[in-house]
Design a protein around this motif. Structure first.
Motif, mmCIF file in Angstrom:
data_model
loop_
_atom_site.group_PDB
_atom_site.id
_atom_site.type_symbol
_atom_site.label_atom_id
_atom_site.label_comp_id
_atom_site.label_asym_id
_atom_site.label_seq_id
_atom_site.Cartn_x
_atom_site.Cartn_y
_atom_site.Cartn_z
ATOM 1 N N ARG A 86 0.844 -1.187 0.000
ATOM 2 C CA ARG A 86 0.000 0.000 0.000
ATOM 3 C C ARG A 86 0.884 1.244 0.000
ATOM 4 N N ALA A 87 0.355 2.332 -0.548
ATOM 5 C CA ALA A 87 1.133 3.561 -0.657
ATOM 6 C C ALA A 87 1.476 4.151 0.705
ATOM 7 N N SER A 88 0.735 3.798 1.736
ATOM 8 C CA SER A 88 1.039 4.309 3.078
ATOM 9 C C SER A 88 2.386 3.810 3.587
ATOM 10 N N TYR A 89 2.970 2.820 2.906
ATOM 11 C CA TYR A 89 4.295 2.308 3.278
ATOM 12 C C TYR A 89 5.400 2.878 2.392
ATOM 13 N N ASP A 90 5.063 3.812 1.511
ATOM 14 C CA ASP A 90 6.049 4.384 0.591
ATOM 15 C C ASP A 90 7.012 5.319 1.296
#
Length: 237
Positions: A86-90
């Motif tokens: 997920r982008a929240s882990y980018d």
């Protein structure tokens, strides 16, 4: 009315095979070869940050352009840490400035400068946020966009993240993987569909870079029109 805030966001999927020190050294080396306004050529390069007790290591740098802000961050590296898709882990590189800043050529940033930084940071996604238009388009603080809300209710959907494109911005980058997962086709098809319909639709690294509107005086109505006109061409809801 105050001048619009511009934010440039570049996103990268963390590579846990690289330590933060190694990742930072590579980013600094690449960014130091790029000049002003967004590049780090000639400035004191920031040292590699540490996560401390958290999951994000953040740094900043003093850029030579007055009124230009920078924040960079890397995700925690750890053998037992699970990175969700997920982008929240980018990890990110973010720039901010007022569109009225006379030291920054907004049109040049979108058409010439940003693609160089995307390549240097090895981003998979990038966007140019004009004021809070993206937030308003997604439903604002009242969450009054039923289409956007329906997408968010799907646990398999990372809305405007790693497998979905909902909001179109004045300029953006999508790598080949994001194109395939969010659109169902590759960067060449994006270019083919948009050639002649937008300011810029060009291949960049393994993906596609788009400039849809580089007007410094962009209105919210024009932002919405841009989305409503171009999303159907790409097959987006």
């Amino acid at each position: 009315m105050s001048a619009a805030d511009i934010e440039l966001w570049i996103y990268a999927r963390p590579d846990d095979a690289l330590t933060i020190d190694q990742r930072h050294m590579d980013v600094m080396d690449r960014m130091s070869k790029i000049g002003a306004p967004l590049g780090f050529a000639g400035i004191d390069l920031p040292t590699a940050p540490s996560c401390g007790d958290g999951l994000v290591a953040t740094y900043t740098a003093r850029l030579p352009v007055r009124g230009l802000r920078l924040v960079g961050d890397y995700a925690y590296r750890g053998e037992r840490y699970i990175y969700e898709d997920r982008a929240s882990y980018d990890e990110h590189l973010r720039f901010g400035f007022k569109v009225s800043n006379k030291a920054i050529d907004y049109v040049q940033v979108l058409n010439e400068c940003l693609p160089k930084v995307i390549e240097a940071f090895k981003g998979y996604k990038a966007l140019v946020a004009y004021d809070l238009y993206g937030l308003y388009y997604q439903g604002g603080l009242n969450d009054d966009n039923p289409v956007y809300n329906r997408l968010r209710e799907d646990p398999a959907m990372d809305v405007d993240g790693r497998n979905n494109i909902y909001t179109l911005y004045p300029a953006q980058f999508w790598d080949a993987e994001l194109c395939q997962r969010a659109l169902g086709y590759g960067p060449d098809e994006v270019v083919s569909r948009l050639q002649g319909k937008v300011n810029v639709a060009a291949r960049l690294v393994d993906g596609v870079y788009l400039v849809l509107n580089d007007d410094p005086g962009l209105t919210y109505e024009a932002f919405v029109e841009m989305n409503e006109r171009i999303k159907p061409v790409l097959g987006l809801v």
